[in-house]
Write a protein that holds these residues in place. Structure first.
Motif, mmCIF file in Angstrom:
data_model
loop_
_atom_site.group_PDB
_atom_site.id
_atom_site.type_symbol
_atom_site.label_atom_id
_atom_site.label_comp_id
_atom_site.label_asym_id
_atom_site.label_seq_id
_atom_site.Cartn_x
_atom_site.Cartn_y
_atom_site.Cartn_z
ATOM 1 N N ASP A 44 0.816 -1.211 0.000
ATOM 2 C CA ASP A 44 0.000 0.000 0.000
ATOM 3 C C ASP A 44 0.851 1.263 0.000
ATOM 4 O OD1 ASP A 44 0.842 0.394 2.732
ATOM 5 O OD2 ASP A 44 -0.713 -0.989 3.358
ATOM 6 N N ASP A 45 0.184 2.388 -0.172
ATOM 7 C CA ASP A 45 0.808 3.713 -0.106
ATOM 8 C C ASP A 45 1.981 3.861 -1.069
ATOM 9 O OD1 ASP A 45 0.711 6.296 0.805
ATOM 10 O OD2 ASP A 45 1.921 5.921 2.591
ATOM 11 N N CYS A 46 1.875 3.249 -2.255
ATOM 12 C CA CYS A 46 2.932 3.329 -3.270
ATOM 13 C C CYS A 46 2.697 4.533 -4.182
ATOM 14 C CB CYS A 46 2.923 2.074 -4.148
ATOM 15 S SG CYS A 46 3.363 0.591 -3.272
ATOM 16 N N GLU A 47 3.770 5.000 -4.776
ATOM 17 C CA GLU A 47 3.621 5.997 -5.828
ATOM 18 C C GLU A 47 3.175 5.247 -7.067
ATOM 19 O OE1 GLU A 47 6.734 8.859 -6.286
ATOM 20 O OE2 GLU A 47 7.260 8.705 -4.177
ATOM 21 N N LEU A 48 2.055 5.661 -7.635
ATOM 22 C CA LEU A 48 1.426 4.919 -8.713
ATOM 23 C C LEU A 48 0.776 5.896 -9.682
ATOM 24 C CD1 LEU A 48 0.434 2.041 -9.651
ATOM 25 C CD2 LEU A 48 -1.539 2.416 -8.177
ATOM 26 N N ILE A 49 1.066 5.714 -10.954
ATOM 27 C CA ILE A 49 0.441 6.544 -11.981
ATOM 28 C C ILE A 49 -0.328 5.629 -12.921
ATOM 29 C CG2 ILE A 49 0.835 8.079 -13.951
ATOM 30 C CD1 ILE A 49 3.317 9.115 -12.515
ATOM 31 N N ILE A 50 -1.597 5.905 -13.086
ATOM 32 C CA ILE A 50 -2.445 5.192 -14.038
ATOM 33 C C ILE A 50 -3.179 6.251 -14.846
ATOM 34 C CG2 ILE A 50 -4.402 3.622 -14.332
ATOM 35 C CD1 ILE A 50 -3.608 2.291 -11.699
ATOM 36 N N ASN A 51 -3.159 6.111 -16.149
ATOM 37 C CA ASN A 51 -3.815 7.070 -17.047
ATOM 38 C C ASN A 51 -3.301 8.490 -16.819
ATOM 39 O OD1 ASN A 51 -5.372 4.889 -17.926
ATOM 40 N ND2 ASN A 51 -7.029 5.350 -16.515
ATOM 41 N N GLY A 52 -2.024 8.622 -16.474
ATOM 42 C CA GLY A 52 -1.415 9.930 -16.296
ATOM 43 C C GLY A 52 -1.748 10.628 -14.999
ATOM 44 N N ASN A 53 -2.429 9.947 -14.073
ATOM 45 C CA ASN A 53 -2.832 10.577 -12.824
ATOM 46 C C ASN A 53 -2.316 9.764 -11.644
ATOM 47 O OD1 ASN A 53 -4.463 11.196 -10.438
ATOM 48 N ND2 ASN A 53 -5.680 12.461 -11.822
ATOM 49 N N SER A 54 -1.687 10.444 -10.700
ATOM 50 C CA SER A 54 -1.153 9.761 -9.519
ATOM 51 C C SER A 54 -1.934 10.063 -8.248
ATOM 52 C CB SER A 54 0.311 10.153 -9.309
ATOM 53 O OG SER A 54 0.400 11.541 -9.052
ATOM 54 N N THR A 55 -2.967 10.886 -8.334
ATOM 55 C CA THR A 55 -3.683 11.266 -7.120
ATOM 56 C C THR A 55 -4.950 10.451 -6.880
ATOM 57 O OG1 THR A 55 -4.886 13.015 -8.304
ATOM 58 C CG2 THR A 55 -2.812 13.634 -7.222
ATOM 59 N N LEU A 56 -5.558 9.933 -7.930
ATOM 60 C CA LEU A 56 -6.760 9.117 -7.762
ATOM 61 C C LEU A 56 -6.373 7.712 -7.317
ATOM 62 C CD1 LEU A 56 -8.696 10.138 -10.999
ATOM 63 C CD2 LEU A 56 -9.138 10.907 -8.650
ATOM 64 N N PRO A 57 -7.250 7.027 -6.559
ATOM 65 C CA PRO A 57 -6.927 5.665 -6.128
ATOM 66 C C PRO A 57 -6.798 4.728 -7.330
ATOM 67 C CG PRO A 57 -9.154 6.284 -5.422
ATOM 68 C CD PRO A 57 -8.553 7.466 -6.079
ATOM 69 N N GLY A 58 -5.801 3.860 -7.248
ATOM 70 C CA GLY A 58 -5.574 2.897 -8.312
ATOM 71 C C GLY A 58 -4.970 1.617 -7.769
ATOM 72 N N VAL A 59 -5.124 0.542 -8.532
ATOM 73 C CA VAL A 59 -4.579 -0.760 -8.151
ATOM 74 C C VAL A 59 -4.002 -1.436 -9.383
ATOM 75 C CG1 VAL A 59 -5.177 -3.108 -7.394
ATOM 76 C CG2 VAL A 59 -6.123 -1.148 -6.181
ATOM 77 N N ILE A 60 -2.800 -1.976 -9.211
ATOM 78 C CA ILE A 60 -2.192 -2.874 -10.190
ATOM 79 C C ILE A 60 -2.063 -4.211 -9.468
ATOM 80 C CG2 ILE A 60 -0.134 -3.397 -11.549
ATOM 81 C CD1 ILE A 60 0.380 -0.371 -11.689
ATOM 82 N N ALA A 61 -2.556 -5.286 -10.095
ATOM 83 C CA ALA A 61 -2.550 -6.580 -9.423
ATOM 84 C C ALA A 61 -2.159 -7.696 -10.390
ATOM 85 C CB ALA A 61 -3.924 -6.865 -8.839
#
Length: 122
Positions: A44-61
């Motif tokens: 959890d609490d990782c730096e993550l960018i999905i669709n060019g956005n890093s502030t919205l919640p996201g999950v890679i699994a």
């Protein structure tokens, strides 16, 4: 021993306490294996960018399993997990990315021996 690995930008404090129990139930239904067989880890609490956005919640699994994965199985599983991530973590479907790995018994080990060897002993 199916294994779900989750990487998310959601802080641990925002992950519901019953998340573990609930996700194992979803996985057991989706993969059609006993709940006591599953492994699950969340980073959890990782730096993550999905669709060019890093502030919205996201999950890679990733979901790894010996069997019970395939074209039709994966469609059912991703539908269940996507709905679960949205309901429990507030992750919109377009911010949930899942990869499947159907493993061979000789590529998985537990207790110091491969599953292939373990199955031959039974």
């Amino acid at each position: 021993m199916p294994c779900l690995k989750i990487i998310t930008n959601i802080p641990k404090s925002n992950i519901p306490k019953d998340f573990w129990t609930e996700i194992i139930s979803v996985l057991a239904e989706g993969v059609r294996k006993s709940p006591d067989m599953f492994l699950c880890v969340i980073q959890d609490d990782c730096e993550l960018i999905i669709n060019g956005n890093s502030t919205l919640p996201g999950v890679i699994a990733t979901l790894e399993s010996i069997g019970n994965l395939g074209s039709e199985d994966n469609k059912r599983i991703v539908k269940l997990l996507t709905a679960f991530m949205e309901k429990e973590l507030g992750v919109p479907p377009n911010r949930f990315f899942l990869t499947f790995y159907d493993l061979e018994t000789y590529n998985v080990a537990k207790g110091g021996i491969t599953i292939e060897t373990l199955l031959k002993k039974e």
